[in-house]
Design an enzyme around this catalytic site. Structure first.
Site, PDB file in Angstrom:
ATOM      1  CG  HIS A 204      74.006  -7.012  44.474  1.00 38.50           C
ATOM      2  ND1 HIS A 204      73.737  -5.808  43.763  1.00 38.50           N
ATOM      3  CD2 HIS A 204      74.731  -7.180  45.324  1.00 38.50           C
ATOM      4  CE1 HIS A 204      74.664  -5.313  44.263  1.00 38.50           C
ATOM      5  NE2 HIS A 204      75.624  -5.846  45.065  1.00 38.50           N
ATOM      6  CE  LYS A 208      75.568  -6.389  49.289  1.00 40.83           C
ATOM      7  NZ  LYS A 208      76.837  -6.866  48.731  1.00 40.83           N
ATOM      8  CD  GLU A 242      80.169   1.150  45.846  1.00 40.37           C
ATOM      9  OE1 GLU A 242      80.550  -0.052  45.217  1.00 40.37           O
ATOM     10  OE2 GLU A 242      79.446   2.077  45.266  1.00 40.37           O
ATOM     11  CG  ASP A 261      74.835   2.710  40.354  1.00 45.36           C
ATOM     12  OD1 ASP A 261      74.643   1.332  39.717  1.00 45.36           O
ATOM     13  OD2 ASP A 261      75.978   2.616  41.249  1.00 45.36           O
ATOM     14  CG  HIS A 266      71.624  -1.430  45.838  1.00 41.34           C
ATOM     15  ND1 HIS A 266      71.023  -2.380  45.195  1.00 41.34           N
ATOM     16  CD2 HIS A 266      72.706  -1.299  45.069  1.00 41.34           C
ATOM     17  CE1 HIS A 266      71.555  -3.129  44.260  1.00 41.34           C
ATOM     18  NE2 HIS A 266      72.770  -2.178  43.942  1.00 41.34           N
ATOM     19  CE  LYS A 364      79.883   3.622  41.829  1.00 42.97           C
ATOM     20  NZ  LYS A 364      80.094   2.273  42.427  1.00 42.97           N
TER      21      LYS A 364
HETATM   22  C1  BG6 Z   1      75.621  -2.105  42.220  1.00 46.26           C
HETATM   23  C2  BG6 Z   1      76.000  -0.820  41.775  1.00 46.26           C
HETATM   24  O1  BG6 Z   1      74.434  -2.318  42.073  1.00 46.26           O
HETATM   25  O2  BG6 Z   1      76.114  -2.372  43.544  1.00 46.26           O
HETATM   26  C3  BG6 Z   1      77.568  -0.485  41.739  1.00 46.26           C
HETATM   27  O3  BG6 Z   1      75.803  -0.657  40.303  1.00 46.26           O
HETATM   28  C4  BG6 Z   1      77.946  -0.607  43.132  1.00 46.26           C
HETATM   29  O4  BG6 Z   1      78.053   0.684  41.430  1.00 46.26           O
HETATM   30  C5  BG6 Z   1      77.558  -2.316  43.705  1.00 46.26           C
HETATM   31  O5  BG6 Z   1      79.608  -0.509  43.221  1.00 46.26           O
HETATM   32  C6  BG6 Z   1      77.707  -2.214  45.201  1.00 46.26           C
HETATM   33  O6  BG6 Z   1      77.378  -3.480  45.590  1.00 46.26           O
HETATM   34  P1  BG6 Z   1      78.529  -4.163  46.652  1.00 46.26           P
HETATM   35  O7  BG6 Z   1      77.822  -5.496  46.940  1.00 46.26           O
HETATM   36  O8  BG6 Z   1      79.719  -4.226  46.312  1.00 46.26           O
HETATM   37  O9  BG6 Z   1      78.005  -3.417  47.939  1.00 46.26           O
END
Ligand code: BG6
Length: 512
Positions: A204, A208, A242, A261, A266, A364
């Protein structure tokens, strides 16, 4: 084919004529795991918002399938509840009524091909005929990843996955495997049932707007690309910090940890987009070829000297912020050594980047939520101001701010007004407007319907990043003693040891 124009010219408020969205061809979306959280909170709200913006094709329906016993009526109610929770301001009764008539549901046993025959193969044709979707089908796996292999194999056995039919596609969410071996197995099962051109692996982050902008910024401006190399860049920092903890995902997170994760997908995607060469053409495969070349160039981590390349940590409870520690989260083992933070030093061994370290960190329960790519340029070669000012001049930094407050900032030096010769750091700032017209899920759903794989990860990309990370994760998991510095206070900058990765070479992290 209909074309809609999206987006605003930021300075004038005019519609930018080049930002066009193509309404895709009619199709149906079969969601596996349709009774779950992902469908209720992300997918259906995203599809509904597309419907409201009139971006869906006229021939379109959703067939949700899952193990939970319910009928289509109950499914629609459940999805309406999800929408009300996620986007309360978007609930328009008339629009929802119209939209929800396109939602259908069937109970399915994921492992039983007979169940696929009765609930899919025999149900789809009549729905497709009524909606005139022309046989275009998207299968979306929104189940826990443990179910992927069975579903793909059973879909294949049931004859629902014609490789010759470009209108049949499969969307799959991360994690793509748990390590190199399992990712290879998953890819093999996928490619037994589908052609690579039919497979859409979602990361995902790629959807963005600001992540897509990395390529636009680099390759649509002549100003920065000549500087984008080892001659002018000292090092690069990529941060995804985060403030949230693991929320209610202990079961998944205990198996994953931060490297699986956030880094396998990402963080390595952000790194590839920052480091890749310009493709000859802005097309899905040419872009993915270049990203794969970056992954090929990454130097394997020195496993016998882990302290040189990696620092991990886990959040502990904090009296100040009131947050509990990772080990106190429901479902986490009291002695768990799963990392919730990692910082890596990565070398990209190619002509452009030789000698330029890339520092990656993600964690996190940190002090602040931010995702940014900071390009630290080299300092000026000669300090002609040293006699008048002393001290050092901060080198220029370019920050691609992915989230929040999306934008681009260039930190430069300017003269401090006044009689004394004095410099001050100033920032040239560009901020995106607060709201983007499409959310990440809306974007990937539209692209998949349209058959554009640019924002999806190819099989080689997945395997290359697992090939790099699996030995590192294995070495970290094999450690009998985790360092004392492993725990960091929730709400802090992360483990203090992370600073040492940079300090040895006289650098420091940008403050969170
Ligand atoms: C997800 C992870 O892929 O991305 C999560 O599994 C994480 O742990 C999240 O919190 C973060 O995504 P974003 O879009 O909030 O930065």
């Amino acid at each position: 084919m209909n074309v809609h124009t999206l987006g605003e010219n930021m300075s004038t408020g005019q519609i930018a004529p080049s930002c066009q969205i193509v309404i895709p061809k009619s199709c149906c979306l079969v969601i596996f795991g349709a009774s779950g959280d992902l469908a209720q909170r992300k997918l259906i709200p995203a599809i509904y918002r597309l419907f409201r913006q009139r971006l869906l094709p006229s021939g379109f329906f959703v067939l949700g399938v899952a193990r939970t016993e319910m009928n289509s009526e109950r499914f629609r109610e459940l999805m309406a509840e999800g929408l009300r929770e996620t986007f309360p301001e978007e609930c328009d009764e008339n629009c929802w009524r119209d939209f929800s008539s396109r939602l259908h549901y069937r109970v399915i046993d994921y492992r039983d091909s007979e169940s696929y025959r009765i609930n899919l193969a025999e149900v789809l044709p009549s729905l497709e005929k009524a909606a005139a979707t022309g046989g275009n089908r998207i299968f979306y796996l929104a189940t826990p990843p443990g179910g992927y292999e069975d579903i793909i194999a059973t879909l294949h056995q049931s004859g629902l996955t014609s490789q010759a039919d470009a209108g049949v596609k499969l969307v799959i969410e991360k994690p793509f495997g748990h390590d190199l071996e399992s990712s290879k197995r998953l890819n093999a099962i996928l490619l037994d049932a589908f052609q690579e051109s039919q497979v859409y692996r979602i990361d995902h982050y790629l959807a963005k707007e600001t992540v897509q902008n990395i390529l636009m910024f680099r390759f649509a401006n002549s100003l920065f690309e000549p500087l984008w190399n080892r001659r002018y860049i000292d090092h690069v920092q990529i941060t995804t910090a985060e403030t949230i903890g693991i929320e209610r995902r202990a079961g998944y997170y205990e198996e994953a940890g931060v490297l699986r994760d956030m880094f396998q997908n990402h963080m390595f995607q952000l790194l590839s987009l920052t480091a890749m060469e310009p493709p000859s053409l802005f097309s899905a495969d040419r872009v993915r070829d270049e990203k794969a070349k970056v992954m090929h160039s990454i130097r394997p981590f020195p496993l016998e000297r882990l302290e040189e390349c990696v620092v991990t940590g886990q959040y502990a409870g904090s009296g100040t912020s009131g947050h509990k520690g990772y080990r106190q989260e429901v479902g986490v083992e009291p002695g768990s050594a799963v990392p919730t933070y990692a910082a890596l030093k990565v070398w990209v061994d190619n002509w452009r980047w030789n000698g330029v370290p890339f520092y990656l960190r993600s964690g996190k329960r940190l002090k602040r939520r931010t995702t940014e790519i900071a390009i630290h340029f080299r300092p000026v070669p000669h300090m002609m101001f040293s006699q008048t000012m002393g001290g050092r001049i901060e080198a220029n930094t370019l920050i691609l701010q992915v989230q929040p407050d999306e934008g681009i900032h260039l930190e430069i030096q300017a003269k401090n007004p006044g009689s004394r010769m004095c410099l001050m750091p100033v920032s040239l700032d560009f901020h995106y407007p607060r709201e983007f017209s499409l959310s990440a899920y809306e974007r990937v759903l539209l692209d998949c319907m349209e058959g554009d794989q640019m924002l999806f990860v190819r099989n080689d990309g997945v395997e290359l990043s697992w090939a790099l990370l699996t030995p590192l994760i294995d070495a970290l998991e094999a450690r009998e003693v985790v360092p004392d510095s492993f725990l960091y206070e929730a709400g802090s900058d992360g483990p203090a040891a992370a600073a040492e990765l940079l300090e040895k070479s006289g650098r420091c992290w940008r403050p969170l």
